[in-house]
Design a protein around this motif. Structure first.
Motif, PDB file in Angstrom:
ATOM      1  N   CYS A 219       0.848  -1.187   0.000  1.00  0.00           N
ATOM      2  CA  CYS A 219       0.000   0.000   0.000  1.00  0.00           C
ATOM      3  C   CYS A 219       0.889   1.244   0.000  1.00  0.00           C
ATOM      4  O   CYS A 219       2.083   1.163   0.227  1.00  0.00           O
ATOM      5  CB  CYS A 219      -0.964   0.011   1.175  1.00  0.00           C
ATOM      6  SG  CYS A 219      -0.180   0.249   2.766  1.00  0.00           S
ATOM      7  N   SER A 220       0.282   2.379  -0.224  1.00  0.00           N
ATOM      8  CA  SER A 220       1.009   3.630  -0.373  1.00  0.00           C
ATOM      9  C   SER A 220       1.112   4.388   0.949  1.00  0.00           C
ATOM     10  O   SER A 220       0.090   4.717   1.552  1.00  0.00           O
ATOM     11  CB  SER A 220       0.298   4.505  -1.408  1.00  0.00           C
ATOM     12  OG  SER A 220       0.800   5.814  -1.384  1.00  0.00           O
ATOM     13  N   TYR A 221       2.338   4.690   1.368  1.00  0.00           N
ATOM     14  CA  TYR A 221       2.525   5.492   2.580  1.00  0.00           C
ATOM     15  C   TYR A 221       1.844   6.852   2.440  1.00  0.00           C
ATOM     16  O   TYR A 221       1.347   7.407   3.416  1.00  0.00           O
ATOM     17  CB  TYR A 221       4.009   5.672   2.910  1.00  0.00           C
ATOM     18  CG  TYR A 221       4.798   6.434   1.866  1.00  0.00           C
ATOM     19  CD1 TYR A 221       4.744   7.820   1.804  1.00  0.00           C
ATOM     20  CD2 TYR A 221       5.563   5.771   0.928  1.00  0.00           C
ATOM     21  CE1 TYR A 221       5.439   8.516   0.827  1.00  0.00           C
ATOM     22  CE2 TYR A 221       6.265   6.454  -0.043  1.00  0.00           C
ATOM     23  CZ  TYR A 221       6.189   7.829  -0.087  1.00  0.00           C
ATOM     24  OH  TYR A 221       6.865   8.524  -1.053  1.00  0.00           O
ATOM     25  N   SER A 222       1.810   7.402   1.229  1.00  0.00           N
ATOM     26  CA  SER A 222       1.212   8.727   1.041  1.00  0.00           C
ATOM     27  C   SER A 222      -0.291   8.690   1.294  1.00  0.00           C
ATOM     28  O   SER A 222      -0.830   9.561   1.994  1.00  0.00           O
ATOM     29  CB  SER A 222       1.527   9.283  -0.349  1.00  0.00           C
ATOM     30  OG  SER A 222       1.116   8.388  -1.352  1.00  0.00           O
ATOM     31  N   GLU A 223      -0.973   7.699   0.769  1.00  0.00           N
ATOM     32  CA  GLU A 223      -2.414   7.583   1.004  1.00  0.00           C
ATOM     33  C   GLU A 223      -2.713   7.335   2.481  1.00  0.00           C
ATOM     34  O   GLU A 223      -3.666   7.895   3.026  1.00  0.00           O
ATOM     35  CB  GLU A 223      -2.998   6.462   0.146  1.00  0.00           C
ATOM     36  CG  GLU A 223      -3.006   6.795  -1.335  1.00  0.00           C
ATOM     37  CD  GLU A 223      -3.479   5.642  -2.192  1.00  0.00           C
ATOM     38  OE1 GLU A 223      -3.943   4.608  -1.643  1.00  0.00           O
ATOM     39  OE2 GLU A 223      -3.401   5.771  -3.424  1.00  0.00           O
ATOM     40  N   GLU A 224      -1.894   6.513   3.110  1.00  0.00           N
ATOM     41  CA  GLU A 224      -2.119   6.206   4.532  1.00  0.00           C
ATOM     42  C   GLU A 224      -1.854   7.439   5.404  1.00  0.00           C
ATOM     43  O   GLU A 224      -2.582   7.700   6.366  1.00  0.00           O
ATOM     44  CB  GLU A 224      -1.260   5.019   4.962  1.00  0.00           C
ATOM     45  CG  GLU A 224      -1.539   3.741   4.197  1.00  0.00           C
ATOM     46  CD  GLU A 224      -3.007   3.346   4.148  1.00  0.00           C
ATOM     47  OE1 GLU A 224      -3.693   3.408   5.193  1.00  0.00           O
ATOM     48  OE2 GLU A 224      -3.475   2.960   3.061  1.00  0.00           O
ATOM     49  N   GLY A 225      -0.827   8.208   5.072  1.00  0.00           N
ATOM     50  CA  GLY A 225      -0.548   9.431   5.821  1.00  0.00           C
ATOM     51  C   GLY A 225      -1.654  10.456   5.680  1.00  0.00           C
ATOM     52  O   GLY A 225      -2.046  11.107   6.654  1.00  0.00           O
ATOM     53  N   LEU A 226      -2.171  10.609   4.481  1.00  0.00           N
ATOM     54  CA  LEU A 226      -3.297  11.533   4.266  1.00  0.00           C
ATOM     55  C   LEU A 226      -4.541  11.061   5.008  1.00  0.00           C
ATOM     56  O   LEU A 226      -5.259  11.866   5.615  1.00  0.00           O
ATOM     57  CB  LEU A 226      -3.588  11.686   2.776  1.00  0.00           C
ATOM     58  CG  LEU A 226      -2.512  12.420   1.973  1.00  0.00           C
ATOM     59  CD1 LEU A 226      -2.782  12.285   0.477  1.00  0.00           C
ATOM     60  CD2 LEU A 226      -2.433  13.891   2.374  1.00  0.00           C
ATOM     61  N   ARG A 227      -4.807   9.757   4.984  1.00  0.00           N
ATOM     62  CA  ARG A 227      -5.968   9.204   5.699  1.00  0.00           C
ATOM     63  C   ARG A 227      -5.858   9.500   7.201  1.00  0.00           C
ATOM     64  O   ARG A 227      -6.818   9.913   7.848  1.00  0.00           O
ATOM     65  CB  ARG A 227      -6.046   7.697   5.448  1.00  0.00           C
ATOM     66  CG  ARG A 227      -7.251   7.029   6.059  1.00  0.00           C
ATOM     67  CD  ARG A 227      -7.313   5.503   5.874  1.00  0.00           C
ATOM     68  NE  ARG A 227      -6.523   4.921   4.829  1.00  0.00           N
ATOM     69  CZ  ARG A 227      -6.910   4.787   3.562  1.00  0.00           C
ATOM     70  NH1 ARG A 227      -8.090   5.232   3.191  1.00  0.00           N
ATOM     71  NH2 ARG A 227      -6.104   4.208   2.680  1.00  0.00           N
ATOM     72  N   LEU A 228      -4.656   9.321   7.739  1.00  0.00           N
ATOM     73  CA  LEU A 228      -4.441   9.611   9.161  1.00  0.00           C
ATOM     74  C   LEU A 228      -4.620  11.101   9.438  1.00  0.00           C
ATOM     75  O   LEU A 228      -5.289  11.484  10.395  1.00  0.00           O
ATOM     76  CB  LEU A 228      -3.041   9.153   9.584  1.00  0.00           C
ATOM     77  CG  LEU A 228      -2.625   9.488  11.015  1.00  0.00           C
ATOM     78  CD1 LEU A 228      -3.541   8.820  12.019  1.00  0.00           C
ATOM     79  CD2 LEU A 228      -1.187   9.086  11.249  1.00  0.00           C
ATOM     80  N   GLY A 229      -4.016  11.937   8.597  1.00  0.00           N
ATOM     81  CA  GLY A 229      -4.150  13.378   8.779  1.00  0.00           C
ATOM     82  C   GLY A 229      -5.602  13.827   8.766  1.00  0.00           C
ATOM     83  O   GLY A 229      -6.030  14.632   9.597  1.00  0.00           O
ATOM     84  N   GLU A 230      -6.383  13.295   7.849  1.00  0.00           N
ATOM     85  CA  GLU A 230      -7.803  13.657   7.768  1.00  0.00           C
ATOM     86  C   GLU A 230      -8.563  13.222   9.016  1.00  0.00           C
ATOM     87  O   GLU A 230      -9.426  13.948   9.505  1.00  0.00           O
ATOM     88  CB  GLU A 230      -8.415  13.069   6.504  1.00  0.00           C
ATOM     89  CG  GLU A 230      -7.917  13.764   5.244  1.00  0.00           C
ATOM     90  CD  GLU A 230      -8.309  13.059   3.957  1.00  0.00           C
ATOM     91  OE1 GLU A 230      -8.942  11.980   4.007  1.00  0.00           O
ATOM     92  OE2 GLU A 230      -7.965  13.601   2.890  1.00  0.00           O
ATOM     93  N   ALA A 231      -8.251  12.051   9.545  1.00  0.00           N
ATOM     94  CA  ALA A 231      -8.916  11.578  10.768  1.00  0.00           C
ATOM     95  C   ALA A 231      -8.582  12.486  11.948  1.00  0.00           C
ATOM     96  O   ALA A 231      -9.460  12.839  12.742  1.00  0.00           O
ATOM     97  CB  ALA A 231      -8.515  10.131  11.068  1.00  0.00           C
TER      98      ALA A 231
END
Length: 151
Positions: free
Chosen positions: A44-56
Motif C-alpha cells: 500500500c502507499s505510505y502517502s495515502e495512509e498518511g493523508l488518511r491519518l491526517g484527515e482523521a
C-alpha cells in the motif's frame, strides 16, 4: 477515566510494528483506531495512509485525539500527514525528540520508521510521546503561526 483515542496508519513495511504498538496501547486502556488494515503483506502507499491519518486527526481535533504514523523510514508518511491542515506530525527515532515534538510543537501525530528502529524502542517512543504535555508559553505563538498558515 477513559484515555484518548489514538489513530494509527502504516504502509506494508510497518504492519508488524503497528500491531505491536496497537496491543501495547490497548493494554494501557487507549482506544486505538486502525486506519490501515492490511491483508497478507499486501502493498500500500505510505502517502495515502498518511493523508488518511491526517484527515482523521483533523476531523477529530476537538476531541484531542492523537495519531501514530509508520512507514519504512517514517519520512514519507509524515510528509503526507503534514499536508492536512491542523496536523503537526513529527518524525522521531529518539526519546528526547518524542518528548520535544509534544513539549515545543504540540504535535498531534508521531511518525517513525519500521525499517530503522526495533519494536521495543518504538514502544518507548510512543509512551514518551503520549505521556508528554505541551509546555505552552513561548511555544503557543509559534504553533499558532504554523496552524494559521494558509499557503
Amino acid at each position: 477515566m477513559k484515555k484518548q483515542k489514538i489513530y494509527m496508519a502504516n504502509d506494508h513495511t510497518a504492519e508488524k510494528m503497528k500491531r505491536a504498538i496497537m496491543n501495547h496501547l490497548q493494554n494501557k486502556g487507549y482506544e486505538v483506531v486502525d486506519l490501515s488494515p492490511l491483508n497478507d503483506g499486501q502493498s500500500c502507499s505510505y502517502s495515502e495512509e498518511g493523508l488518511r491519518l491526517g484527515e482523521a486527526i483533523a476531523k477529530d481535533k476537538d476531541q484531542g485525539s492523537l495519531g501514530i504514523a509508520i512507514c519504512g523510514t517514517g519520512v514519507g508518511i509524515s510528509i503526507a500527514a503534514n499536508k492536512v491542515k491542523g496536523v503537526r506530525c513529527g518524525l522521531v527515532y529518539e526519546l528526547e525528540t518524542a518528548a520535544l515534538i509534544k513539549q515545543h510543537n504540540n504535535a498531534n501525530v508521531m511518525a517513525t520508521g519500521a525499517r530503522l528502529i526495533a519494536i521495543e524502542k518504538a514502544l518507548l517512543l510512543v509512551d514518551t510521546f503520549l505521556e508528554t504535555n505541551f509546555e505552552g508559553g513561548r511555544h503557543v505563538e509559534r504553533v499558532a503561526t504554523i496552524d494559521d498558515y494558509l499557503g
